[in-house]
Design an enzyme around this catalytic site. Structure first.
Site, PDB file in Angstrom:
ATOM      1  N   TYR A  49       0.832  -1.205   0.000  1.00 37.48           N
ATOM      2  CA  TYR A  49       0.000   0.000   0.000  1.00 37.48           C
ATOM      3  C   TYR A  49       0.868   1.256   0.000  1.00 37.48           C
ATOM      4  CZ  TYR A  49      -4.051  -3.031   0.859  1.00 37.48           C
ATOM      5  OH  TYR A  49      -5.026  -4.001   0.767  1.00 37.48           O
ATOM      6  N   PRO A 204     -16.292  -4.032   0.272  1.00 39.01           N
ATOM      7  CA  PRO A 204     -17.608  -4.519   0.699  1.00 39.01           C
ATOM      8  C   PRO A 204     -18.785  -3.715   0.153  1.00 39.01           C
ATOM      9  CG  PRO A 204     -16.518  -3.368   2.483  1.00 39.01           C
ATOM     10  CD  PRO A 204     -15.495  -3.510   1.405  1.00 39.01           C
ATOM     11  N   LEU A 205     -18.514  -2.497  -0.351  1.00 38.28           N
ATOM     12  CA  LEU A 205     -19.621  -1.716  -0.932  1.00 38.28           C
ATOM     13  C   LEU A 205     -19.722  -1.988  -2.436  1.00 38.28           C
ATOM     14  CD1 LEU A 205     -19.005   1.625   1.010  1.00 38.28           C
ATOM     15  CD2 LEU A 205     -20.553  -0.260   1.607  1.00 38.28           C
ATOM     16  N   GLY A 206     -18.774  -2.791  -2.947  1.00 33.00           N
ATOM     17  CA  GLY A 206     -18.810  -3.164  -4.366  1.00 33.00           C
ATOM     18  C   GLY A 206     -18.817  -1.939  -5.254  1.00 33.00           C
ATOM     19  N   PHE A 209     -21.386   2.701  -5.128  1.00 33.94           N
ATOM     20  CA  PHE A 209     -21.201   4.158  -5.190  1.00 33.94           C
ATOM     21  C   PHE A 209     -20.263   4.572  -6.315  1.00 33.94           C
ATOM     22  CE2 PHE A 209     -22.156   3.417  -0.636  1.00 33.94           C
ATOM     23  CZ  PHE A 209     -23.307   4.181  -0.561  1.00 33.94           C
TER      24      PHE A 209
END
Ligand SMILES: NC(=O)c1ccc[n+]([C@@H]2O[C@H](COP(=O)([O-])OP(=O)(O)OC[C@H]3O[C@@H](n4cnc5c(N)ncnc54)[C@H](OP(=O)(O)O)[C@@H]3O)[C@@H](O)[C@H]2O)c1
Length: 290
Positions: A49, A204-206, A209
């Protein structure tokens, strides 16, 4: 009713450094403090990262935050050799040699300014992975107390089973969300339940948004209705959908905003009904279940 350990949400720090918000040590320390005060104990890293820079900023920030190390769980990953200033390799590749796994763990310990990692994961499966060599490196790290548990990320059932022949695998961090839901039916989550491997879900929100995808468009009316019903954000509903799975998947959330985080943590306080879970699943599929 079966007794289960409580569900949890993990904070992913992939975009806290130069791959995103570029927080400096002070800002990062403040964020670690506010996330921790809000109820986050687990932080998800990877050596790569920020082009191999975020762990070190976080390590300095954790020290500055004054939070007791024992109150925090540090997860990190190894194995991706990513072409960057810090790693002038010829091509992006995966390295799971004894030497690389060991050196990577030592580097993460130094970066994070700690003498143990709570969870150490192999970041992505490699076609050249030698399970006995991985087991030798990981066992040595476990025995030395440098890592407290071991797992994988993005591994299939067969790739995990191969490693399980040689050592315990306690986690698999996979992509899982209402918009990327294959793990719920491919046997991946069942395999983890069967072998007592704890799943974590990245992204996890795919795409909910991020894009105006067809799947997001189909999900919106259902997710918005439930958000109204439970008086929470739409992101909270998407996380609650993940948490409903019996494998007790821990979402690794990527928000850098403490108010969003607080709202997302409400996903741990209720459980949508089976019908509601299937309403979301049906909208994601675009058709009724068979
Ligand atoms: N193992 C692997 O291979 C792998 C791969 C990728 C990621 N990861 C891990 O998973 C973590 C999370 O991944 P992710 O970033 O894809 O997670 P995510 O939680 O699905 O997405 C986070 C993104 O969504 C935005 N967001 C959150 N809530 C929102 C809302 N209500 N409205 C609009 N936008 C919203 C965030 O922006 P704000 O910051 O502005 O809130 C952020 O850009 C990473 O940090 C990393 O630790 C692992």
């Amino acid at each position: 009713m079966i007794e289960k350990s409580p569900n949890k949400i993990i904070a992913g720090v992939m975009t806290w450094g130069v791959w995103g918000k570029d927080f400096q040590v002070n800002d990062m320390a403040e964020r670690i403090r506010t996330f921790h005060e809000s109820g986050i104990t687990d932080f998800d890293h990877a050596d790569i990262y920020g082009g191999y820079t975020t762990e070190a900023t976080f390590g300095a920030a954790l020290r500055e935050s004054g939070i007791d190390r024992s109150k925090i769980q540090l997860i990190t990953k190894c194995g991706i050799q990513y072409v960057s200033e810090a790693r002038p390799v010829k091509i992006k590749h995966y390295d799971y040699s004894f030497e690389h796994i060991t050196a990577s763990a030592e580097q993460s310990l130094a970066n994070l300014k700690t003498d143990y990692l709570d969870v150490f994961l192999l970041h992505r499966p490699s076609p050249l992975l030698e399970p006995e060599e991985v087991a030798a490196a990981v066992t040595q790290l476990l025995e030395a107390g440098k890592i407290r548990s071991f797992g994988v990320s993005n591994f299939t059932n067969d790739q995990t089973a191969l490693l399980l022949k040689y050592l315990p695998v306690q986690f698999n961090q996979i992509q899982f969300s209402a918009t990327q839901h294959e793990a719920a039916t491919s046997g991946a989550l069942d395999f983890m339940l069967l072998h007592q491997i704890k799943p974590m879900a990245w992204n996890p929100l795919g795409s909910y948004f991020k894009t105006d995808s067809e799947i997001a468009k189909r999900l919106k009316p259902v997710v918005e209705e439930l958000a109204q019903k439970y008086d929470v954000g739409t992101d909270t509903i998407l996380l609650n959908w993940i948490l409903k799975h019996p494998a007790q998947v821990a979402p690794v959330v990527g928000t850098t905003d403490v108010n969003r985080l607080k709202s997302q943590l409400k996903a741990l306080t209720f459980s949508m009904s089976t019908i509601e879970w299937f309403e979301i699943y049906t909208a994601a599929l675009g058709h009724k279940v068979p």
